[in-house]
Design an enzyme around this catalytic site. Structure first.
Site, PDB file in Angstrom:
ATOM      1  N   ASP A 123      96.596  57.437  81.432  1.00 50.66           N
ATOM      2  CA  ASP A 123      97.896  57.698  80.582  1.00 50.66           C
ATOM      3  C   ASP A 123      98.105  58.952  79.505  1.00 50.66           C
ATOM      4  O   ASP A 123      96.831  58.511  78.895  1.00 50.66           O
ATOM      5  CB  ASP A 123      99.266  57.179  80.698  1.00 50.66           C
ATOM      6  CG  ASP A 123      99.704  56.658  81.793  1.00 50.66           C
ATOM      7  OD1 ASP A 123      98.948  56.440  82.460  1.00 50.66           O
ATOM      8  OD2 ASP A 123     100.818  55.167  81.609  1.00 50.66           O
ATOM      9  N   ASP A 124      98.481  59.026  79.465  1.00 54.61           N
ATOM     10  CA  ASP A 124      99.054  60.769  77.964  1.00 54.61           C
ATOM     11  C   ASP A 124      98.252  61.608  77.818  1.00 54.61           C
ATOM     12  O   ASP A 124      98.406  61.975  76.750  1.00 54.61           O
ATOM     13  CB  ASP A 124      98.651  59.608  76.765  1.00 54.61           C
ATOM     14  CG  ASP A 124     100.522  58.520  77.024  1.00 54.61           C
ATOM     15  OD1 ASP A 124     101.127  58.314  77.836  1.00 54.61           O
ATOM     16  OD2 ASP A 124     100.456  57.828  76.111  1.00 54.61           O
ATOM     17  N   HIS A 139     103.702  62.637  84.004  1.00 56.07           N
ATOM     18  CA  HIS A 139     103.667  61.419  82.715  1.00 56.07           C
ATOM     19  C   HIS A 139     104.956  62.443  82.286  1.00 56.07           C
ATOM     20  O   HIS A 139     105.250  61.920  80.610  1.00 56.07           O
ATOM     21  CB  HIS A 139     103.378  60.738  82.367  1.00 56.07           C
ATOM     22  CG  HIS A 139     102.943  59.600  81.633  1.00 56.07           C
ATOM     23  ND1 HIS A 139     104.052  59.153  81.730  1.00 56.07           N
ATOM     24  CD2 HIS A 139     102.434  59.306  80.680  1.00 56.07           C
ATOM     25  CE1 HIS A 139     103.830  57.615  81.355  1.00 56.07           C
ATOM     26  NE2 HIS A 139     102.638  58.611  79.962  1.00 56.07           N
ATOM     27  N   HIS A 183     106.338  63.302  77.314  1.00 58.94           N
ATOM     28  CA  HIS A 183     106.336  61.546  76.479  1.00 58.94           C
ATOM     29  C   HIS A 183     108.003  61.263  76.547  1.00 58.94           C
ATOM     30  O   HIS A 183     107.871  60.740  75.629  1.00 58.94           O
ATOM     31  CB  HIS A 183     105.264  60.888  75.743  1.00 58.94           C
ATOM     32  CG  HIS A 183     104.661  59.896  76.095  1.00 58.94           C
ATOM     33  ND1 HIS A 183     105.093  58.847  75.588  1.00 58.94           N
ATOM     34  CD2 HIS A 183     104.184  59.636  76.783  1.00 58.94           C
ATOM     35  CE1 HIS A 183     104.853  58.105  76.066  1.00 58.94           C
ATOM     36  NE2 HIS A 183     103.494  58.296  76.838  1.00 58.94           N
ATOM     37  N   TYR A 237     106.507  54.482  78.780  1.00 55.95           N
ATOM     38  CA  TYR A 237     107.240  53.358  78.344  1.00 55.95           C
ATOM     39  C   TYR A 237     107.390  52.113  79.282  1.00 55.95           C
ATOM     40  O   TYR A 237     108.551  51.181  79.204  1.00 55.95           O
ATOM     41  CB  TYR A 237     108.270  53.716  76.917  1.00 55.95           C
ATOM     42  CG  TYR A 237     107.759  54.353  76.141  1.00 55.95           C
ATOM     43  CD1 TYR A 237     106.648  54.342  75.545  1.00 55.95           C
ATOM     44  CD2 TYR A 237     108.222  55.572  75.998  1.00 55.95           C
ATOM     45  CE1 TYR A 237     106.869  54.945  74.179  1.00 55.95           C
ATOM     46  CE2 TYR A 237     108.170  56.779  75.288  1.00 55.95           C
ATOM     47  CZ  TYR A 237     106.543  56.349  73.981  1.00 55.95           C
ATOM     48  OH  TYR A 237     106.529  57.381  73.210  1.00 55.95           O
ATOM     49  N   HIS A 286      94.775  54.569  79.202  1.00 55.43           N
ATOM     50  CA  HIS A 286      95.153  55.702  78.417  1.00 55.43           C
ATOM     51  C   HIS A 286      93.885  56.155  77.650  1.00 55.43           C
ATOM     52  O   HIS A 286      93.450  56.068  76.902  1.00 55.43           O
ATOM     53  CB  HIS A 286      96.461  55.070  77.049  1.00 55.43           C
ATOM     54  CG  HIS A 286      97.324  55.285  77.389  1.00 55.43           C
ATOM     55  ND1 HIS A 286      97.473  53.854  77.265  1.00 55.43           N
ATOM     56  CD2 HIS A 286      98.671  55.029  77.728  1.00 55.43           C
ATOM     57  CE1 HIS A 286      98.835  52.824  77.899  1.00 55.43           C
ATOM     58  NE2 HIS A 286      99.136  54.366  77.712  1.00 55.43           N
TER      59      HIS A 286
HETATM   60 ZN    ZN Z   1     102.629  57.379  77.917  1.00 53.64          ZN
END
Ligand code: ZN
Length: 203
Positions: free
Chosen positions: A32-33, A83, A87, A118, A171
């Site tokens: 993620d991210d 995603h 965020h 989250y 991540h």
């Molecule tokens: Zn995230």
């Protein structure tokens, strides 16, 4: 209870995907991210060592900044998921605004997979989004992003819980890199030795 929030969310929202069907010794690593120039190419190289495929839930803002990394993820045989653009925490947003942020991200990602930042998403948002997206949660979280989790602890957060069909969160971000750079190669080696195959989520 180790992760009270996802447990509660799980029972309230059975339409979310927490785990993939068991079979073929498959595991589903997710990142993620990203994308992030200092981390994503390194992750791709580590995955290649084991012919492992994964799913990258990219932040739209980062995909806009680094479109070549999104392309690289795809050309190396992995899946890309949405995603949100910025965020965004679903609980803090009206559904219309939240969906707009996700649609903006999708103009850079073009995916049918979505993961809420989250894990915070409302029932109304799930209803709106599930018409267009498969909403992918997780059953294992490495906590690689946490400054109070050591690199070794990060491995222990993952390895004892691995089972066929597990969806594991990492991540590809600078914040997580201290733990990720230590834990990911070791986790990949262990699951490979145990006979698991890492697959991209492809729905
Ligand atoms: Zn995230």
């Amino acid at each position: 209870m180790k992760f009270p929030l996802p447990q509660i969310v799980k029972s309230l929202f059975p339409e979310l995907i927490w785990k993939m069907p068991a079979g073929g010794n498959a595991l589903y690593f997710t990142f993620d991210d990203g994308p992030c120039p200092q981390v994503t190419p390194w992750v791709l190289d580590e995955l290649d060592k084991y012919d492992a495929k994964a799913t990258f839930f990219c932040i739209g803002k980062n995909a806009e900044l680094y479109p070549e990394l999104v392309e690289l993820i795809k050309t190396r045989g992995h899946s890309v998921g949405n995603h949100t653009y910025s965020h965004t925490k679903g609980w803090a947003k009206r559904t219309g605004e939240y969906v707009e942020d996700i649609e903006l991200a999708n103009s850079f990602l073009n995916s049918t997979l979505f993961r809420p930042p989250y894990g915070r998403i409302t029932k109304h948002q799930i209803k709106r989004l599930s018409a267009r997206y498969h909403i992918i949660m997780w059953d294992i979280i490495s906590r690689d992003y946490s400054s109070v989790v050591s690199p070794r602890k990060c491995i222990r957060e993952v390895m004892p819980h691995v089972r066929e069909g597990s969806v594991i969160v990492f991540h590809d971000s600078l914040k997580a890199s201290r733990n990720l750079f230590y834990a990911l190669p070791r986790i990949l080696e262990s699951v490979h030795k145990q006979g698991y195959k890492c697959r991209a989520i492809d729905l």
